[in-house]
Design a protein around this motif. Structure first.
Motif, PDB file in Angstrom:
ATOM      1  N   ASP A  52     129.192  25.958  43.750  1.00 19.54           N
ATOM      2  CA  ASP A  52     129.149  24.642  44.375  1.00 19.54           C
ATOM      3  C   ASP A  52     127.800  24.019  44.022  1.00 19.54           C
ATOM      4  O   ASP A  52     126.788  24.309  44.654  1.00 19.54           O
ATOM      5  CB  ASP A  52     129.312  24.771  45.890  1.00 19.54           C
ATOM      6  CG  ASP A  52     129.527  23.435  46.558  1.00 19.54           C
ATOM      7  OD1 ASP A  52     129.251  22.392  45.920  1.00 19.54           O
ATOM      8  OD2 ASP A  52     129.952  23.418  47.723  1.00 19.54           O
ATOM      9  N   LEU A  53     127.783  23.172  43.007  1.00 26.96           N
ATOM     10  CA  LEU A  53     126.537  22.607  42.490  1.00 26.96           C
ATOM     11  C   LEU A  53     126.243  21.211  43.030  1.00 26.96           C
ATOM     12  O   LEU A  53     125.429  20.491  42.461  1.00 26.96           O
ATOM     13  CB  LEU A  53     126.579  22.577  40.951  1.00 26.96           C
ATOM     14  CG  LEU A  53     126.692  23.945  40.292  1.00 26.96           C
ATOM     15  CD1 LEU A  53     126.893  23.800  38.795  1.00 26.96           C
ATOM     16  CD2 LEU A  53     125.474  24.791  40.591  1.00 26.96           C
ATOM     17  N   ARG A  54     126.881  20.838  44.126  1.00 27.57           N
ATOM     18  CA  ARG A  54     126.585  19.529  44.707  1.00 27.57           C
ATOM     19  C   ARG A  54     125.128  19.482  45.176  1.00 27.57           C
ATOM     20  O   ARG A  54     124.610  20.475  45.690  1.00 27.57           O
ATOM     21  CB  ARG A  54     127.508  19.251  45.891  1.00 27.57           C
ATOM     22  CG  ARG A  54     128.938  19.023  45.468  1.00 27.57           C
ATOM     23  CD  ARG A  54     129.813  18.799  46.657  1.00 27.57           C
ATOM     24  NE  ARG A  54     129.969  20.080  47.367  1.00 27.57           N
ATOM     25  CZ  ARG A  54     130.451  20.204  48.597  1.00 27.57           C
ATOM     26  NH1 ARG A  54     130.819  19.141  49.280  1.00 27.57           N
ATOM     27  NH2 ARG A  54     130.569  21.386  49.148  1.00 27.57           N
ATOM     28  N   PRO A  55     124.463  18.332  45.001  1.00 23.21           N
ATOM     29  CA  PRO A  55     123.044  18.215  45.388  1.00 23.21           C
ATOM     30  C   PRO A  55     122.870  18.026  46.894  1.00 23.21           C
ATOM     31  O   PRO A  55     122.501  16.968  47.368  1.00 23.21           O
ATOM     32  CB  PRO A  55     122.572  16.985  44.604  1.00 23.21           C
ATOM     33  CG  PRO A  55     123.799  16.165  44.437  1.00 23.21           C
ATOM     34  CD  PRO A  55     124.948  17.135  44.329  1.00 23.21           C
ATOM     35  N   ASN A  56     123.132  19.079  47.629  1.00 27.10           N
ATOM     36  CA  ASN A  56     123.056  19.026  49.082  1.00 27.10           C
ATOM     37  C   ASN A  56     122.183  20.178  49.558  1.00 27.10           C
ATOM     38  O   ASN A  56     122.532  21.351  49.356  1.00 27.10           O
ATOM     39  CB  ASN A  56     124.477  19.133  49.655  1.00 27.10           C
ATOM     40  CG  ASN A  56     124.514  19.034  51.155  1.00 27.10           C
ATOM     41  OD1 ASN A  56     123.511  19.201  51.835  1.00 27.10           O
ATOM     42  ND2 ASN A  56     125.691  18.769  51.682  1.00 27.10           N
ATOM     43  N   PRO A  57     121.042  19.881  50.208  1.00 28.87           N
ATOM     44  CA  PRO A  57     120.160  20.963  50.665  1.00 28.87           C
ATOM     45  C   PRO A  57     120.842  21.956  51.595  1.00 28.87           C
ATOM     46  O   PRO A  57     120.500  23.132  51.624  1.00 28.87           O
ATOM     47  CB  PRO A  57     119.038  20.228  51.399  1.00 28.87           C
ATOM     48  CG  PRO A  57     119.094  18.828  50.921  1.00 28.87           C
ATOM     49  CD  PRO A  57     120.512  18.561  50.514  1.00 28.87           C
ATOM     50  N   ALA A  58     121.843  21.504  52.341  1.00 27.44           N
ATOM     51  CA  ALA A  58     122.533  22.387  53.288  1.00 27.44           C
ATOM     52  C   ALA A  58     123.358  23.448  52.574  1.00 27.44           C
ATOM     53  O   ALA A  58     123.763  24.433  53.191  1.00 27.44           O
ATOM     54  CB  ALA A  58     123.428  21.556  54.206  1.00 27.44           C
TER      55      ALA A  58
END
Length: 138
Positions: A52-58
């Motif tokens: 999951d390479l989405r740019p989400n810090p969480a």
């Protein structure tokens, strides 16, 4: 020749000389594939089934777990905003601050605007070769 004609080529000779066939590199720069002598995985939206390479810090814990599960040992990260506390794009910055990623070496790189039109501006930057830390870093 390659440094002047292939975007972000600078880390490739060092990687080929120092990493082993047992290492697995996550890389986002497709133009470097042909020059790498070690195994790699393309970190693109097409790897979404495994990472999951989405740019989400969480998502840092989830991504870290996925990287370990598919046995990624190293990755190349672009440096973000200079002179700020944001070193890498999310979620990698949080993983770095938690000690899940350690910097092995930094490289000054050029983003080649165009080989055909050399008057187009090239962009300079820094990329870091990172090593994945132990499972208990989170």
């Amino acid at each position: 020749f390659l440094l002047k004609n292939i975007s972000k080529y600078a880390p490739v000779p060092w990687i080929n000389a120092h990493l082993k066939d047992t290492d697995l590199l996550l890389i986002k720069n497709r133009q470097l594939f042909y020059y790498l002598d070690i195994p790699y995985l393309f970190g693109s939206p097409h790897t979404q089934a495994a990472l999951d390479l989405r740019p989400n810090p969480a998502l840092s814990e989830k991504l870290y777990s996925q990287l370990k599960q598919i046995q990624i040992t190293h990755l190349i990260l672009d440096r973000q905003i200079p002179d700020t506390d944001i070193r890498y794009a999310p979620p990698y910055d949080r993983m770095y601050k938690l000690g899940c990623l350690s910097q092995i070496k930094s490289f000054k790189v050029e983003q080649i605007g165009s080989r055909t039109l050399p008057t187009l501006n090239n962009l300079s930057g820094t990329v870091d070769l990172m090593k994945i830390g132990p499972k208990d870093c989170l």
